[in-house]
Write a protein that holds these residues in place. Structure first.
Motif, PDB file in Angstrom:
ATOM      1  N   ARG A 181       0.827  -1.212   0.000  1.00 58.75           N
ATOM      2  CA  ARG A 181       0.000   0.000   0.000  1.00 58.75           C
ATOM      3  C   ARG A 181       0.862   1.264   0.000  1.00 58.75           C
ATOM      4  N   LYS A 182       2.076   1.169   0.522  1.00 54.34           N
ATOM      5  CA  LYS A 182       2.961   2.331   0.605  1.00 54.34           C
ATOM      6  C   LYS A 182       3.731   2.585  -0.684  1.00 54.34           C
ATOM      7  N   MET A 183       3.582   1.705  -1.665  1.00 55.44           N
ATOM      8  CA  MET A 183       4.327   1.849  -2.921  1.00 55.44           C
ATOM      9  C   MET A 183       3.469   2.541  -3.976  1.00 55.44           C
ATOM     10  N   ASP A 184       3.985   3.635  -4.504  1.00 50.67           N
ATOM     11  CA  ASP A 184       3.243   4.401  -5.513  1.00 50.67           C
ATOM     12  C   ASP A 184       3.076   3.634  -6.823  1.00 50.67           C
ATOM     13  N   ASN A 185       3.977   2.686  -7.073  1.00 48.36           N
ATOM     14  CA  ASN A 185       3.948   1.953  -8.343  1.00 48.36           C
ATOM     15  C   ASN A 185       3.245   0.604  -8.241  1.00 48.36           C
ATOM     16  N   VAL A 186       2.531   0.363  -7.133  1.00 47.05           N
ATOM     17  CA  VAL A 186       1.844  -0.912  -6.929  1.00 47.05           C
ATOM     18  C   VAL A 186       0.362  -0.677  -6.650  1.00 47.05           C
ATOM     19  N   HIS A 187      -0.462  -1.485  -7.299  1.00 46.00           N
ATOM     20  CA  HIS A 187      -1.905  -1.476  -7.032  1.00 46.00           C
ATOM     21  C   HIS A 187      -2.318  -2.851  -6.531  1.00 46.00           C
ATOM     22  N   ILE A 188      -2.879  -2.910  -5.326  1.00 45.92           N
ATOM     23  CA  ILE A 188      -3.371  -4.180  -4.773  1.00 45.92           C
ATOM     24  C   ILE A 188      -4.715  -4.461  -5.426  1.00 45.92           C
ATOM     25  N   LYS A 189      -4.725  -5.427  -6.324  1.00 41.20           N
ATOM     26  CA  LYS A 189      -5.916  -5.672  -7.139  1.00 41.20           C
ATOM     27  C   LYS A 189      -6.831  -6.729  -6.538  1.00 41.20           C
ATOM     28  N   ALA A 190      -6.253  -7.723  -5.824  1.00 39.34           N
ATOM     29  CA  ALA A 190      -7.068  -8.819  -5.305  1.00 39.34           C
ATOM     30  C   ALA A 190      -6.479  -9.364  -4.009  1.00 39.34           C
ATOM     31  N   GLY A 250     -10.477  -6.680   1.570  1.00 38.54           N
ATOM     32  CA  GLY A 250     -10.732  -6.097   0.265  1.00 38.54           C
ATOM     33  C   GLY A 250     -11.192  -4.653   0.380  1.00 38.54           C
ATOM     34  N   GLN A 251     -12.069  -4.382   1.321  1.00 37.91           N
ATOM     35  CA  GLN A 251     -12.548  -3.015   1.546  1.00 37.91           C
ATOM     36  C   GLN A 251     -11.430  -2.117   2.060  1.00 37.91           C
ATOM     37  N   LYS A 252     -10.625  -2.650   2.962  1.00 38.33           N
ATOM     38  CA  LYS A 252      -9.547  -1.856   3.562  1.00 38.33           C
ATOM     39  C   LYS A 252      -8.499  -1.442   2.534  1.00 38.33           C
ATOM     40  N   TYR A 253      -8.185  -2.357   1.600  1.00 36.69           N
ATOM     41  CA  TYR A 253      -7.101  -2.091   0.656  1.00 36.69           C
ATOM     42  C   TYR A 253      -7.586  -1.807  -0.765  1.00 36.69           C
ATOM     43  N   GLY A 254      -8.890  -1.665  -0.936  1.00 40.08           N
ATOM     44  CA  GLY A 254      -9.425  -1.341  -2.251  1.00 40.08           C
ATOM     45  C   GLY A 254      -9.217  -2.431  -3.272  1.00 40.08           C
ATOM     46  N   ALA A 255      -9.323  -3.690  -2.830  1.00 41.60           N
ATOM     47  CA  ALA A 255      -9.061  -4.838  -3.697  1.00 41.60           C
ATOM     48  C   ALA A 255     -10.295  -5.722  -3.816  1.00 41.60           C
ATOM     49  N   LYS A 256     -10.329  -6.535  -4.867  1.00 43.38           N
ATOM     50  CA  LYS A 256     -11.409  -7.498  -5.036  1.00 43.38           C
ATOM     51  C   LYS A 256     -11.172  -8.683  -4.097  1.00 43.38           C
ATOM     52  N   PRO A 257     -12.177  -9.067  -3.300  1.00 38.40           N
ATOM     53  CA  PRO A 257     -11.995 -10.206  -2.397  1.00 38.40           C
ATOM     54  C   PRO A 257     -12.410 -11.522  -3.054  1.00 38.40           C
ATOM     55  N   PHE A 258     -11.641 -12.573  -2.777  1.00 40.74           N
ATOM     56  CA  PHE A 258     -11.966 -13.906  -3.278  1.00 40.74           C
ATOM     57  C   PHE A 258     -11.814 -14.916  -2.151  1.00 40.74           C
ATOM     58  N   VAL A 259     -12.625 -15.982  -2.219  1.00 39.49           N
ATOM     59  CA  VAL A 259     -12.527 -17.046  -1.217  1.00 39.49           C
ATOM     60  C   VAL A 259     -12.080 -18.369  -1.831  1.00 39.49           C
ATOM     61  N   THR A 260     -11.999 -18.440  -3.138  1.00 38.28           N
ATOM     62  CA  THR A 260     -11.498 -19.652  -3.797  1.00 38.28           C
ATOM     63  C   THR A 260     -10.393 -19.272  -4.760  1.00 38.28           C
ATOM     64  N   ILE A 261      -9.407 -20.129  -4.856  1.00 40.26           N
ATOM     65  CA  ILE A 261      -8.273 -19.855  -5.734  1.00 40.26           C
ATOM     66  C   ILE A 261      -8.701 -19.914  -7.203  1.00 40.26           C
ATOM     67  N   GLU A 262      -9.703 -20.749  -7.499  1.00 44.31           N
ATOM     68  CA  GLU A 262     -10.165 -20.876  -8.880  1.00 44.31           C
ATOM     69  C   GLU A 262     -10.721 -19.540  -9.387  1.00 44.31           C
ATOM     70  N   GLU A 263     -11.529 -18.878  -8.572  1.00 42.04           N
ATOM     71  CA  GLU A 263     -12.075 -17.573  -8.961  1.00 42.04           C
ATOM     72  C   GLU A 263     -10.980 -16.521  -9.005  1.00 42.04           C
ATOM     73  N   ALA A 264     -10.100 -16.562  -8.015  1.00 45.85           N
ATOM     74  CA  ALA A 264      -9.048 -15.556  -7.937  1.00 45.85           C
ATOM     75  C   ALA A 264      -8.124 -15.616  -9.144  1.00 45.85           C
ATOM     76  N   MET A 265      -7.827 -16.819  -9.613  1.00 46.70           N
ATOM     77  CA  MET A 265      -6.878 -16.969 -10.699  1.00 46.70           C
ATOM     78  C   MET A 265      -7.424 -16.488 -12.042  1.00 46.70           C
ATOM     79  N   GLU A 266      -8.690 -16.156 -12.089  1.00 46.21           N
ATOM     80  CA  GLU A 266      -9.250 -15.563 -13.302  1.00 46.21           C
ATOM     81  C   GLU A 266      -8.913 -14.077 -13.397  1.00 46.21           C
ATOM     82  N   GLU A 267      -8.464 -13.511 -12.273  1.00 47.38           N
ATOM     83  CA  GLU A 267      -8.093 -12.098 -12.236  1.00 47.38           C
ATOM     84  C   GLU A 267      -6.679 -11.922 -12.784  1.00 47.38           C
ATOM     85  N   GLU A 268      -6.517 -10.973 -13.694  1.00 51.93           N
ATOM     86  CA  GLU A 268      -5.211 -10.729 -14.285  1.00 51.93           C
ATOM     87  C   GLU A 268      -4.372  -9.825 -13.377  1.00 51.93           C
ATOM     88  N   VAL A 269      -3.229 -10.316 -12.939  1.00 52.82           N
ATOM     89  CA  VAL A 269      -2.317  -9.526 -12.112  1.00 52.82           C
ATOM     90  C   VAL A 269      -0.878  -9.786 -12.562  1.00 52.82           C
TER      91      VAL A 269
END
Length: 325
Positions: free
Chosen positions: A21-30, A43-62
């Motif tokens: 969160r302290k890095m200007d060149n990093v965005h916490i996406k998930a 997710g709310q605290k860091y402005g990121a998408k929350p996931f509870v399964t790795i299968e759903e999370a891995m669909e997110e491009e990071v």
């Protein structure tokens, strides 16, 4: 902008999130955690998408996947992150066993993804200052090295640290910090001898490991989970003087030469912040990291040799535990 996903929202996951969160060149996406309430809250605290399964999370491009899971859970998650083609930052140790560590290295190489291992002690300024002093000849030829790493037992909601089959106990989880740091100072380890006392709950576990390096240096590495307060210490004894560090002292780092000169550490900074900023910079510019996947593998090898020595009550040649490809 580098996009990051953090998997595992326990104590280390939160450390990673705060640093990112302290890095200007990093965005916490998930963020990913099996506890849905925690995932949503973070997710709310860091402005990121929350996931509870790795299968759903891995669909997110990071760009980067940061893995802060218990040791025995990292293997499959590192592989799935590699399948995405994302760079991987994995907390230490790299894996629960040396065989798993070897497979992860090979898998990431096959997928052409970069694998970074969080051996954070390399980034503590007191340790880096001492290493520089030793390598610059401040205390002459090294003889004996001693390190101490004592902690209170790391209680968690799910008590996985107390299960040696999950955490690897004091040797793999705690002393691996010093195995990696000492190897960075003195090169490869030749032989390992270890003794360990354990309790039913692991809360009073203690280990003493002696490392003989190819360079001839001998190091005594001591650690325990039986203490109320955390303490880290080291002593490098050379022919021209001694370098001492002890977090329980008022002036923890002192370089004492034969002419009685003293140099105290002026550093006050977050090693975790420095480590993750370094990894992100390496990902951005393609530079070589201070800690490589090979370093992570070698640290697990030393720990595995120590564990075998505890059982056999005999010294173990490090080459005998290495995975042959």
């Amino acid at each position: 902008m580098i996009t990051v996903m953090v998997i595992g929202l326990g104590s280390m996951g939160e450390v990673h999130l705060e640093c990112f969160r302290k890095m200007d060149n990093v965005h916490i996406k998930a963020v990913v955690d099996l506890d849905e309430e925690r995932a949503v809250a973070y997710g709310q605290k860091y402005g990121a998408k929350p996931f509870v399964t790795i299968e759903e999370a891995m669909e997110e491009e990071v760009d980067v996947v940061s893995i802060c899971l218990p040791t025995d859970q990292r293997f499959e998650f590192v592989k799935q992150a590699a399948d995405k083609g994302a760079a991987i930052i994995c907390e230490k140790p790299l894996a629960r066993t040396l065989a798993e560590a070897d497979k992860l290295m090979a898998y990431c190489e096959k997928k052409s993804v970069r694998l970074f291992v969080g051996h954070v002690v390399r980034f503590f300024p007191e340790y880096t200052k001492a290493k520089e002093a030793v390598q610059n000849g401040a205390i002459g030829k090294l003889g004996v090295v001693r390190t101490v790493r004592n902690r209170a037992f790391p209680h968690r909601e799910v008590e996985w640290y107390g299960s040696t089959s999950r955490s690897g106990g004091v040797i793999l989880d705690l002393l691996i910090h010093d195995f990696d740091f000492l190897r960075s100072c003195f090169g490869d380890v030749k032989r390992v001898y270890a003794q360990e006392t354990t309790s039913g709950s692991s809360e009073a576990d203690y280990a003493l490991v002696t490392l003989r390096f190819e360079s001839g240096v001998i190091a005594h590495v001591e650690g325990s989970w039986a203490h109320q307060k955390d303490r880290s210490a080291f002593e490098f004894a050379g022919e021209k003087g001694i370098i001492q560090y002890d977090t329980s002292q008022t002036s923890p780092l002192v370089v004492e030469r034969v002419n009685h000169d003293h140099v105290e550490s002026p550093f006050k900074q977050s090693a975790f912040q420095a480590q993750l900023e370094h990894f992100i910079a390496c990902i951005e510019n393609g530079s070589t990291p201070l800690v490589s996947a090979v370093d992570g593998y070698q640290a697990v090898a030393i720990a595995e040799a120590a564990a075998r020595s505890v059982i056999s009550k005999q010294p173990v040649n490090l080459q005998s535990v290495m995975v042959k490809r």
